[in-house]
Each structure stands twice: as structure tokens, then as C-alpha cells.
Design an enzyme around this catalytic site. Structure first.
Site, PDB file in Angstrom:
ATOM      1  N   LYS A  34       0.828  -1.205   0.000  1.00  0.00           N
ATOM      2  CA  LYS A  34       0.000   0.000   0.000  1.00  0.00           C
ATOM      3  C   LYS A  34       0.866   1.259   0.000  1.00  0.00           C
ATOM      4  O   LYS A  34       0.372   2.352  -0.241  1.00  0.00           O
ATOM      5  CB  LYS A  34      -0.872  -0.042   1.271  1.00  0.00           C
ATOM      6  CG  LYS A  34      -1.866   1.085   1.444  1.00  0.00           C
ATOM      7  CD  LYS A  34      -2.598   0.893   2.781  1.00  0.00           C
ATOM      8  CE  LYS A  34      -3.470   2.085   3.133  1.00  0.00           C
ATOM      9  NZ  LYS A  34      -4.081   1.917   4.472  1.00  0.00           N
ATOM     10  N   THR A  36       2.434   2.666   2.712  1.00  0.00           N
ATOM     11  CA  THR A  36       2.128   3.530   3.859  1.00  0.00           C
ATOM     12  C   THR A  36       3.400   4.306   4.186  1.00  0.00           C
ATOM     13  O   THR A  36       4.415   4.177   3.480  1.00  0.00           O
ATOM     14  CB  THR A  36       1.756   2.678   5.091  1.00  0.00           C
ATOM     15  OG1 THR A  36       2.922   1.949   5.490  1.00  0.00           O
ATOM     16  CG2 THR A  36       0.618   1.716   4.788  1.00  0.00           C
ATOM     17  N   THR A 125       4.902 -12.813  14.789  1.00  0.00           N
ATOM     18  CA  THR A 125       5.912 -12.270  15.703  1.00  0.00           C
ATOM     19  C   THR A 125       5.906 -12.998  17.043  1.00  0.00           C
ATOM     20  O   THR A 125       4.856 -13.511  17.470  1.00  0.00           O
ATOM     21  CB  THR A 125       5.632 -10.766  15.934  1.00  0.00           C
ATOM     22  OG1 THR A 125       6.345 -10.334  17.086  1.00  0.00           O
ATOM     23  CG2 THR A 125       4.156 -10.485  16.177  1.00  0.00           C
ATOM     24  N   ASP A 126       7.059 -12.987  17.706  1.00  0.00           N
ATOM     25  CA  ASP A 126       7.124 -13.580  19.052  1.00  0.00           C
ATOM     26  C   ASP A 126       6.310 -12.765  20.054  1.00  0.00           C
ATOM     27  O   ASP A 126       6.023 -13.228  21.157  1.00  0.00           O
ATOM     28  CB  ASP A 126       8.585 -13.724  19.522  1.00  0.00           C
ATOM     29  CG  ASP A 126       9.338 -12.404  19.632  1.00  0.00           C
ATOM     30  OD1 ASP A 126       8.786 -11.351  19.269  1.00  0.00           O
ATOM     31  OD2 ASP A 126      10.507 -12.439  20.084  1.00  0.00           O
ATOM     32  N   GLU A 127       5.922 -11.536  19.650  1.00  0.00           N
ATOM     33  CA  GLU A 127       5.181 -10.685  20.594  1.00  0.00           C
ATOM     34  C   GLU A 127       3.795 -11.253  20.911  1.00  0.00           C
ATOM     35  O   GLU A 127       3.152 -10.824  21.873  1.00  0.00           O
ATOM     36  CB  GLU A 127       5.099  -9.240  20.065  1.00  0.00           C
ATOM     37  CG  GLU A 127       6.483  -8.666  19.856  1.00  0.00           C
ATOM     38  CD  GLU A 127       6.548  -7.165  19.634  1.00  0.00           C
ATOM     39  OE1 GLU A 127       5.657  -6.445  20.109  1.00  0.00           O
ATOM     40  OE2 GLU A 127       7.507  -6.723  18.982  1.00  0.00           O
ATOM     41  N   TYR A 153      -0.686  -3.713  18.931  1.00  0.00           N
ATOM     42  CA  TYR A 153       0.029  -4.353  17.814  1.00  0.00           C
ATOM     43  C   TYR A 153       0.047  -5.871  17.978  1.00  0.00           C
ATOM     44  O   TYR A 153      -0.390  -6.610  17.087  1.00  0.00           O
ATOM     45  CB  TYR A 153       1.470  -3.820  17.722  1.00  0.00           C
ATOM     46  CG  TYR A 153       2.387  -4.705  16.898  1.00  0.00           C
ATOM     47  CD1 TYR A 153       2.215  -4.834  15.524  1.00  0.00           C
ATOM     48  CD2 TYR A 153       3.414  -5.443  17.503  1.00  0.00           C
ATOM     49  CE1 TYR A 153       3.040  -5.672  14.762  1.00  0.00           C
ATOM     50  CE2 TYR A 153       4.239  -6.274  16.756  1.00  0.00           C
ATOM     51  CZ  TYR A 153       4.056  -6.388  15.381  1.00  0.00           C
ATOM     52  OH  TYR A 153       4.863  -7.214  14.646  1.00  0.00           O
ATOM     53  N   LYS A 157      -1.756  -8.933  15.743  1.00  0.00           N
ATOM     54  CA  LYS A 157      -1.011 -10.022  15.100  1.00  0.00           C
ATOM     55  C   LYS A 157      -1.510 -11.385  15.621  1.00  0.00           C
ATOM     56  O   LYS A 157      -1.647 -12.341  14.858  1.00  0.00           O
ATOM     57  CB  LYS A 157       0.494  -9.892  15.356  1.00  0.00           C
ATOM     58  CG  LYS A 157       1.155  -8.693  14.712  1.00  0.00           C
ATOM     59  CD  LYS A 157       1.164  -8.725  13.197  1.00  0.00           C
ATOM     60  CE  LYS A 157       2.083  -9.770  12.606  1.00  0.00           C
ATOM     61  NZ  LYS A 157       2.127  -9.699  11.121  1.00  0.00           N
ATOM     62  N   LYS A 192      12.357   2.377  14.572  1.00  0.00           N
ATOM     63  CA  LYS A 192      12.634   1.210  15.410  1.00  0.00           C
ATOM     64  C   LYS A 192      13.986   1.389  16.111  1.00  0.00           C
ATOM     65  O   LYS A 192      14.842   2.145  15.631  1.00  0.00           O
ATOM     66  CB  LYS A 192      12.649  -0.057  14.557  1.00  0.00           C
ATOM     67  CG  LYS A 192      11.359  -0.301  13.781  1.00  0.00           C
ATOM     68  CD  LYS A 192      10.243  -0.891  14.634  1.00  0.00           C
ATOM     69  CE  LYS A 192       8.899  -0.883  13.940  1.00  0.00           C
ATOM     70  NZ  LYS A 192       8.788  -1.731  12.785  1.00  0.00           N
ATOM     71  N   TYR A 210      13.884   4.026  26.663  1.00  0.00           N
ATOM     72  CA  TYR A 210      12.657   3.941  27.464  1.00  0.00           C
ATOM     73  C   TYR A 210      12.965   3.317  28.833  1.00  0.00           C
ATOM     74  O   TYR A 210      13.655   2.289  28.906  1.00  0.00           O
ATOM     75  CB  TYR A 210      11.604   3.067  26.780  1.00  0.00           C
ATOM     76  CG  TYR A 210      11.116   3.546  25.424  1.00  0.00           C
ATOM     77  CD1 TYR A 210      11.416   4.817  24.929  1.00  0.00           C
ATOM     78  CD2 TYR A 210      10.329   2.706  24.634  1.00  0.00           C
ATOM     79  CE1 TYR A 210      10.948   5.233  23.691  1.00  0.00           C
ATOM     80  CE2 TYR A 210       9.862   3.120  23.391  1.00  0.00           C
ATOM     81  CZ  TYR A 210      10.183   4.379  22.926  1.00  0.00           C
ATOM     82  OH  TYR A 210       9.720   4.781  21.703  1.00  0.00           O
TER      83      TYR A 210
END
Ligand code: NAD
Ligand code: TYD
Length: 339
Positions: A34, A36, A125-127, A153, A157, A192, A210
Site C-alpha cells: 500500500k 504507507t 511475531t514472538d510478541e 500491535y 497479530k 525502530k 525507554y
């Protein structure tokens, strides 16, 4: 084979397009994107004119457009990288994550059902497994670890993964899913961690870490991820999930310090900022299944991969400088100015 690669103008998708064109020159790659903020056609400039490559600007949520493309191209395989991929953006505005990551995946699979397909591969993803405690280095994510997400997110997923498995069980769609740890390497968008720190350090800007920087991620060089997906397409078992990770756990702060050292920049640039909401503590993949069943092992160790990545960003300043000089400026200001 005709292979549709969605999200091929993004970071991992583009690296996968290059990998496939190089390793499987007899296949035809149809890249759907797309474009983005995260998609960049200039990334694909060296392959746009190849006779076995086609770029199509298309939203995977556009059912009519997706069906038309399937009628034109009769794909044998679809590899779905297209996604909204940045956790911080999902915290600010979840809606587009639900649309692209969930509805878009369903539209692609409906097209696969309607026109027939040999394989639909979902890049996950592992998330989706949530996080692990910092004081339990003995724990890892396996394919049977329960889904337990933290961010919009990862929830989007995980929702897509469940749909993919449901389409397999209900309609017999020949699917596979891979769940990979954090990737790094060329063409990663500078929002990222690793490319952001490289770009900021080169500009002598603050390096926003963070919280206390103690969160742990399991980093894999992007080429190793691409090779793993290629193997799953060739030899993976339909209906199965494969975890991909390199047993390379690092604290965020240690990565930022490595980048400072490599670029000869002072650690005084490091600035601790307000933590991410719901920040996952530790990700760590157990890659035993893909290793024992498909013979996959990571080939690029972190020490080598991070130096290659830094060298790439130094050699391709025009690629990321164009990004950070545009609309990205507004994002950066909103995300970091008063943090
Ligand atoms: P990215 O944000 O760099 O690229 C995403 C690409 O998808 C962009 O080119 C974008 O234009 C395109 N896209 C977005 N919405 C679209 C839509 N509706 N229709 C068509 N194209 C659309 O992301 P990435 O880091 O390359 O990640 C690719 C995939 O790998 C994602 O599915 C992500 O969840 C997964 N993944 C990423 C990592 C990582 O560390 N980056 C790790 C594991 C899994
Ligand atoms: P990121 O690259 O966004 O990947 P993910 O959240 O999907 O793992 O972030 C990697 C880690 O780095 C994560 O723990 C958040 C942290 N981080 C910072 O400390 N500062 C930053 O500016 C960014 C973007 C991330």
C-alpha cells in the site's frame, strides 16, 4: 511458481524479495504494498525492472483489488508481511492495526480460498506470546506457549494468527505461520530501536532509552529470518507454527552503548525517557522446532550483523535522511518532544 509477497516495500518484505529473486530466479515475485509511511518504493529500485518481478500498489484490505490481482496472476504462494508494525504507533492509534493486520489477512485468505493456493504463509511475531520475566533466564517461548498479548500491535497479530489457524481447520486452507523475534539489518525504518539510535547518534541527537533500558529483546539478522521463511515454504508442514530466533538476547541499553562505541559517539547522548505503556520485559525464542525439523540455524552472529547494519546506514544516508526529513518529523516530535 508465482509468489505474492505483501508488504514487500517494507523492511523485512524487501529483504525477502531480494532473497527470493537471488535464490529462486525461476520464480515470479509479485510485490503488493500500500506504500504507507513505512513502505518505500525506492528500496526496490534495483529490482523494479526485472522481468520476473512486478510491483502492485494495493491495500490488502481492498477485497475487489486483491481478487482482481489473483485473477491476473494465479499465485501459487502468498507470503503476508504487510502489517502496521510499530508498537508505539499502535498505542497511539490501534484502529489501523486492526484493519490491516486482521481484516487484511482475512481478505488475502478469502482470495486464496476462492482462487486456490498451494500455500498461504503468515509472517507473525514472538510478541504474540506476551513477555517473560527478567529474572527467569531459563524460560523461552515455544510454539505451544499460550498467546498472551500486551499491546494493540501484538493483539492484532495474534488475532490474525488465530484466524489463519481457523481457516486451516475450517476450510482446509494450506497455511503455515512463522513467529520471529526482533529483526535488524538494512532498510529498517528509523522509528525502530536500532536504526533510530544509529540515525540520532550520527546527528549527535539525544538517544531516547525507554525506562531504564533493561528490557530484553532476542535480535536476529534479517537475512536469517528470510532464509527461515524460504525453508518453511519449501519444507514446512501445513497447519504448523514455527518459532524463529537466534538465542541472542540483549538489553536495550547495551545495544545503544554498542552503537555509540561503533560510531565513536559519547554515551552522554543517552537520555532516559518515560517508559512505553505496557512495555514487554523480555522476549526469548526457543528455535528448536525449526532447527530439528527444517535444519535452520542463524548464520549471522550479532557482533557481525550489527557492524554490517551500522556500515549499511553509513553508506545509505540518502535512504534514511529522506525519511527523517519528511512527515516523520511530526511523528518524532509528537512521540519524543515532551517525553
Ligand atoms: P514495516 O513496517 O517495515 O513494513 C510493512 C510494510 O507493509 C510497508 O511496506 C507498508 O507499506 C506495508 N503495508 C502496511 N499496510 C498495508 C496494507 N494495508 N496493504 C498493503 N501493504 C501494507 O514492517 P517489517 O518490520 O518489515 O515487518 C514485516 C512483517 O514482519 C510484519 O507482519 C511484522 O508484524 C512482522 N515481524 C516484524 C519483526 C521486526 O522485528 N520488524 C519481527 C517479527 C515479525
Ligand atoms: P522496537 O524497535 O520498537 O521493537 P519492539 O517494541 O517491537 O520490540 O523497540 C525495541 C526495544 O527498544 C523495546 O524494548 C523498546 C525500546 N526502545 C527504546 O528504548 N527507545 C526507542 O526510541 C525505541 C523506538 C524503542
Amino acid at each position: 511458481m508465482n509468489i505474492i509477497v505483501t508488504g514487500g516495500a517494507g523492511f523485512i518484505g524487501a529483504n525477502f524479495v531480494f532473497h527470493m529473486l537471488d535464490k529462486h530466479p525461476n520464480d515470479r515475485i509479485i510485490c503488493v504494498d500500500k506504500l504507507t509511511y513505512a513502505g518505500n518504493l525506492s528500496t526496490l529500485k534495483d529490482v523494479l525492472d526485472k522481468p520476473n518481478f512486478r510491483f502492485v500498489k494495493l491495500d490488502i484490505c481492498d477485497r475487489e483489488g486483491v481478487y482482481k490481482l489473483f485473477e491476473e496472476e494465479h499465485p501459487d504462494v502468498v507470503v503476508n508481511f504487510a502489517a502496521e508494525s510499530h508498537v508505539d504507533r499502535s498505542i497511539e492509534n490501534p484502529q489501523i492495526f486492526l484493519e490491516t493486520n486482521i481484516i487484511g489477512t482475512a481478505v488475502l485468505m478469502d482470495a486464496c480460498r476462492k482462487y486456490g493456493i498451494e500455500r498461504f504463509h503468515q509472517v507473525s511475531t514472538d510478541e504474540v506470546y506476551g513477555d517473560l520475566p527478567l529474572d527467569r533466564p531459563d524460560l523461552f517461548f515455544t510454539e505451544t506457549t499460550p498467546i498472551h498479548t500486551s499491546s494493540p500491535y501484538s493483539s492484532s497479530k495474534a488475532s490474525a494468527d488465530l484466524l489463519v489457524l481457523a481457516y486451516h481447520r475450517t476450510y482446509g486452507l494450506p497455511v503455515t505461520i512463522s513467529r520471529c523475534s526482533n529483526n535488524y539489518g538494512p532498510y529498517q525504518f528509523p522509528e525502530k530501536l536500532i536504526p533510530l539510535m544509529i540515525a540520532n547518534a550520527l546527528d549527535d541527537k539525544a538517544l531516547p532509552v525507554y525506562g531504564e533500558g533493561l528490557n530484553v529483546r532476542d535480535w536476529l539478522y534479517v537475512e536469517d529470518h528470510c532464509k527461515a521463511i524460504d525453508l518453511i515454504l519449501m519444507n514446512g508442514k501445513v497447519g504448523e507454527v514455527y518459532n524463529i530466533g537466534g538465542h541472542n538476547e540483549m538489553k536495550n541499553i547495551d545495544i545503544v552503548k554498542i552503537i555509540c562505541k561503533a560510531l565513536d559517539k559519547p554515551e552522554s547522548l543517552i537520555t532516559y525517557v518515560t517508559d512505553r505503556k505496557g512495555h514487554d520485559l523480555r522476549y526469548a525464542i526457543d528455535p528448536e522446532k525449526i532447527h530439528s525439523e527444517l535444519g535452520w540455524l542463524p548464520e549471522t552472529m550479532f557482533e557481525e550483523g550489527i557492524q554490517k547494519t551500522i556500515a549499511w546506514y553509513l553508506d545509505h544516508k540518502e535512504w534514511w535522511e529522506e525519511i527523517i526529513s519528511g512527515e516523520y518529523k511530526n511523528y518524532y516530535k509528537a512521540m519524543y518532544e515532551d517525553r
